[in-house]
Design a protein around this motif. Structure first.
Motif, PDB file in Angstrom:
ATOM      1  N   ALA B 224       2.288  59.454  13.904  1.00 46.56           N
ATOM      2  CA  ALA B 224       1.886  60.869  13.605  1.00 46.56           C
ATOM      3  C   ALA B 224       2.976  61.961  13.764  1.00 46.56           C
ATOM      4  O   ALA B 224       3.130  62.687  12.848  1.00 46.56           O
ATOM      5  CB  ALA B 224       0.829  61.297  14.573  1.00 46.56           C
ATOM      6  N   ALA B 227       4.665  61.553  10.430  1.00 39.84           N
ATOM      7  CA  ALA B 227       3.809  62.122   9.357  1.00 39.84           C
ATOM      8  C   ALA B 227       4.185  63.591   9.255  1.00 39.84           C
ATOM      9  O   ALA B 227       4.334  64.167   8.183  1.00 39.84           O
ATOM     10  CB  ALA B 227       2.566  61.762   9.359  1.00 39.84           C
ATOM     11  N   THR B 228       4.218  64.187  10.589  1.00 39.04           N
ATOM     12  CA  THR B 228       4.365  65.605  10.461  1.00 39.04           C
ATOM     13  C   THR B 228       5.612  66.039   9.921  1.00 39.04           C
ATOM     14  O   THR B 228       5.703  66.991   9.450  1.00 39.04           O
ATOM     15  CB  THR B 228       4.149  66.058  12.054  1.00 39.04           C
ATOM     16  OG1 THR B 228       2.980  65.559  12.332  1.00 39.04           O
ATOM     17  CG2 THR B 228       3.988  67.696  12.129  1.00 39.04           C
ATOM     18  N   ARG B 232       4.102  68.445   6.865  1.00 39.94           N
ATOM     19  CA  ARG B 232       3.471  69.317   7.752  1.00 39.94           C
ATOM     20  C   ARG B 232       2.016  69.460   7.312  1.00 39.94           C
ATOM     21  O   ARG B 232       0.931  68.935   7.985  1.00 39.94           O
ATOM     22  CB  ARG B 232       4.130  70.427   8.249  1.00 39.94           C
ATOM     23  CG  ARG B 232       3.674  70.878   9.665  1.00 39.94           C
ATOM     24  CD  ARG B 232       4.359  72.039  10.211  1.00 39.94           C
ATOM     25  NE  ARG B 232       5.813  71.486  10.148  1.00 39.94           N
ATOM     26  CZ  ARG B 232       6.981  71.924   9.543  1.00 39.94           C
ATOM     27  NH1 ARG B 232       6.787  72.771   8.451  1.00 39.94           N
ATOM     28  NH2 ARG B 232       8.147  71.234   9.804  1.00 39.94           N
ATOM     29  N   ALA B 235      -0.043  66.049   6.871  1.00 42.05           N
ATOM     30  CA  ALA B 235      -0.337  65.536   8.117  1.00 42.05           C
ATOM     31  C   ALA B 235      -1.628  66.361   8.699  1.00 42.05           C
ATOM     32  O   ALA B 235      -2.315  65.566   9.253  1.00 42.05           O
ATOM     33  CB  ALA B 235       0.735  65.429   9.081  1.00 42.05           C
ATOM     34  N   ILE B 240      -4.155  65.201  11.702  1.00 44.42           N
ATOM     35  CA  ILE B 240      -3.090  65.185  12.917  1.00 44.42           C
ATOM     36  C   ILE B 240      -2.619  66.722  13.168  1.00 44.42           C
ATOM     37  O   ILE B 240      -2.524  67.595  12.422  1.00 44.42           O
ATOM     38  CB  ILE B 240      -1.545  64.467  12.366  1.00 44.42           C
ATOM     39  CG1 ILE B 240      -1.749  63.285  11.959  1.00 44.42           C
ATOM     40  CG2 ILE B 240      -0.523  64.685  13.502  1.00 44.42           C
ATOM     41  CD1 ILE B 240      -0.809  62.604  11.368  1.00 44.42           C
TER      42      ILE B 240
END
Lengths: 382, 345
Positions: B224, B227-228, B232, B235, B240
């Motif tokens: 997570a 991914a962020t 951003r 995600a 997330i």
């Protein structure tokens, strides 16, 4: 119209009040925080013990903290002279800050008494430095004590490591000159920063020339790092430090690695163990007792004594300046400067001061003794 | 210079480099996930080291009160929001974690004779005090302005850095501290004298790096965060929470900082303001990694450590100059080779 008259009258009264109650304003710049705080805090504690009246005039102290920062010290000195119109500046704690403040003192024609060690603060004498005095022993007096001890103990090759600032450079110049005159070779010369977290490289370099002794020119607790590193790397020879480390925090940080360290200190550090015949014993003990009464037993250090001696000098000089002019004017500041220059055989906690036009420190060999760190405390070398 | 000197210098450089590497990784992580340049990373190092030192001298570390105050503020903010939304149970949870935990910790520390505890427990307690400040700091200072430009976030970081240095002076005093080594054991390898503490630094750094690698590669939370960092908005669309990602990142960064502090406290004297310089060197390393690449940042950190060690041998007076000048050719090289992306306004 009436209002205006009242205002004028009030203004007149205000002026009358200030002239009638002329007081001597002392501006103090010291490093109560930052890397030099262990020096600045005892100085700050001492300022509150300084005389509140001299020659019948009230003395007020304005204390500003420079956070061990040169720029802030200069800013503070400027504020004290321009805004507060002080008659004399005491400060600052560190040599770089004091050297930078010389310009402000000269520009505003305000006498300044520095509490920092470097000889360059008052020498060579010039038009600016004629306004500047200082109370701590010169590096030169301290260096000659160290070199005397070295040559008495057959040291021929020395490695030098000092702070990468005015303190370290000042010591290096003095030390090298005096050492070479005595036939001692300075085989390696290194620098480190007070904030460094490792000095392994320098320590190796110092040891690689196989010296008979190592001399560390630093002040406060940062000076423990080279010594610890040298011992960790297996250096067994004698280590000399400067009087800049003579406080108990240094002992706490350095621990057993500092056993046997040799250093010169002002007599105040050893006031109680000095023989009664020592000329500084009485005046040093007077300060020690006063400081410890206010701050607890065993709390005294040489640094506070530098501030104390600034007070001693003022006490000796102000009465003769007061004879001619009242405080708060340029004439008084000039008279005070002349009076400080004329101080003769005045006993402070650090030594006996005899100033002259060329010598704005006025201390001699009575101002230091050699000591050793033994069993985790300071002991006088006989 | 002979071989043995070169070896000793390398050892010194690698030990320091390992610490810089940890800090550089934390800096890269924080920047990638939250776009915050985490200047106060160094303060966590100093807080970790000095909190441990205070415990060892038998004083209740003042940092625990800072934790209580921060926790109370978070409780007031989050608990208030939860109550307003009628989620009583959530509010209780918030209060439990952010107020109950610091108070319980303070009570435990007050009741124990902390200086007599084994070192491992003291270290754990130190981490228990300092690390939660990371996520709390994110909640209080960064979460309300999470979408602000990088420059604003940077200014907040500078402010927090200055505040933390000032508080550090208040908590720990102006004097430096050194803690005793984890063990007195040392190893002689030819000319090298490897102390146990050096081994601790190297082993813990290596474990932490491997651990982070596993965390990012294998776990849901790690993925997570990655991914962020990559996208951003994307995600967030995948569910997330950027808030959770931010808090988790700051938790990791504070953990790395405090642990580094605990590790180096026996090697060198730590002052309340020492952290900044250590953090800056980690920052130089992070810049070498372009604030994006973990392996490059780690390599950069080792390079900084080695350069520093050798510079202190050859030209000790210019050591800092040499280390920080390194950043200029690196920036030049990066701006010539990488292609520049304008930040969205």
């Amino acid at each position: 119209m009436k209002l205006r008259n009242t205002l004028l009258a009030a203004l007149g009264l205000a002026f009358a009040a200030t002239t009638a109650q002329a007081e001597i304003k002392v501006g103090v710049v010291l490093s109560a925080t930052g890397p030099a705080a262990s020096l600045g805090i005892p100085e700050k504690n001492t300022i509150s013990l300084l005389p509140t009246t001299i020659g019948g005039e009230k003395v007020s102290y304005i204390v500003l903290d420079d956070a061990s920062d040169t720029t802030t010290a200069v800013k503070n000195a400027r504020k004290l002279t321009v805004e507060d119109g002080v008659d004399v500046i005491i400060g600052s704690t560190t040599s770089p800050a004091s050297l930078a403040m010389v310009d402000v003192a000269a520009e505003t024609k305000t006498p300044m008494i520095s509490m920092a060690a470097s000889a360059r603060i008052v020498a060579p004498m010039d038009d600016k430095k004629r306004w500047v005095f200082k109370t701590p022993q010169n590096d030169q007096q301290m260096a000659s004590a160290i070199i005397g001890h070295m040559s008495a103990n057959n040291v021929k090759r020395v490695s030098f490591i000092g702070f990468a600032n005015a303190y370290g450079e000042g010591w290096y110049e003095q030390f090298k000159k005096l050492a070479e005159a005595k036939g001692i070779e300075v085989a390696a010369s290194e620098r480190f920063n007070p904030a460094d977290t490792s000095v392994t490289g320098q320590a190796l370099k110092l040891m690689s020339v196989k010296p008979d002794a190592v001399f560390i020119a630093g002040s406060g607790t940062p000076s423990a790092l080279p010594q610890k590193t040298l011992r960790e790397r297996g250096y067994k020879g004698p280590i000399y430090q400067t009087h800049g480390v003579a406080n108990n925090d240094f002992l706490r940080i350095c621990g057993k690695d500092c056993e046997g360290t040799l250093l010169p200190v002002g007599p105040v550090q050893m006031a109680r163990s000095l023989p009664d015949s020592h000329p500084v014993k009485a005046s040093a003990l007077a300060y020690v007792e006063k400081y410890e009464a206010a701050n607890g037993a065993g709390s005294v250090s040489s640094f506070g004594a530098y501030a104390w001696d600034a007070g001693v000098l003022l006490e000796a000089a102000v009465p003769s300046a007061l004879k001619t002019v009242k405080p708060g004017s340029a004439e008084f500041r000039a008279a005070l400067r002349d009076a400080l220059e004329g101080v003769k055989e005045v006993a402070g906690a650090t030594g006996i001061y005899s100033m002259s036009a060329e010598d704005h420190l006025g201390l001699d060999d009575r101002s230091r003794v050699m000591i050793e760190i033994r069993n985790g405390t300071w002991s006088l070398l006989k | 210079m002979d071989m043995s000197i070169a070896l000793i210098l390398s050892q010194d450089g690698i030990t320091n480099g390992a610490i810089y590497a940890l800090l550089a990784l934390a800096l890269v992580l924080v920047f990638a996930v939250t776009r915050v340049i985490f200047i106060q990373q160094g303060e966590f190092v100093a807080y970790g080291a000095l909190t441990l030192a205070m415990m060892q001298s038998g004083v209740l570390p003042a940092t625990v009160w800072m934790l209580v105050v921060m926790g109370a503020l978070v409780t007031a903010l989050d608990g208030g929001l939860a109550l307003k939304a009628g989620q009583g149970r959530r509010a209780a949870g918030v209060a439990g974690w952010n107020l109950g935990y610091p108070l319980a910790l303070a009570a435990a520390l007050g009741g124990l004779a902390v200086d007599e505890l084994p070192l491992a427990v003291q270290v754990l307690l130190t981490l228990a005090i300092v690390v939660p400040m990371g996520p709390m700091m994110y909640r209080l200072m960064y979460q309300p302005i999470a979408s602000a430009p990088v420059l604003v976030l940077l200014i907040v970081s500078v402010a927090l850095h200055i505040a933390m240095v000032g508080l550090g002076l208040l908590f720990f005093g102006a004097e430096g501290q050194r803690t005793p080594a984890f063990s007195e054991f040392s190893l002689e390898l030819g000319p090298l004298m490897v102390s146990a503490q050096t081994l601790w630094v190297l082993v813990v750094s290596a474990l932490l790096i491997v651990g982070l690698y596993q965390f990012f590669g294998r776990t849901l939370y790690g993925k997570a965060l990655r991914a962020t960092a990559i996208n951003r908005v994307g995600a967030q669309l995948m569910g997330i929470s950027p808030t959770l990602a931010g808090k988790l990142t700051f938790f990791l960064a504070a953990f790395i900082g405090a642990l580094s502090g605990v590790l180096i406290a026996p090697i060198t004297t730590i002052y309340y303001d020492t952290g900044f310089l250590i953090g800056l060197k980690g920052f130089v390393a992070a810049i070498i990694g372009g604030l994006a690449s973990y392996p490059l940042a780690a390599v950069g950190a080792l390079a900084v450590g080695l350069l520093e060690a050798f510079a202190s041998f050859w030209a000790s007076a210019y050591k800092e100059v040499i280390v920080f000048t390194l950043i200029i050719p690196v920036l030049l090289w990066r701006s010539l080779t990488s292609h520049h992306v304008e930040e969205e306004e």
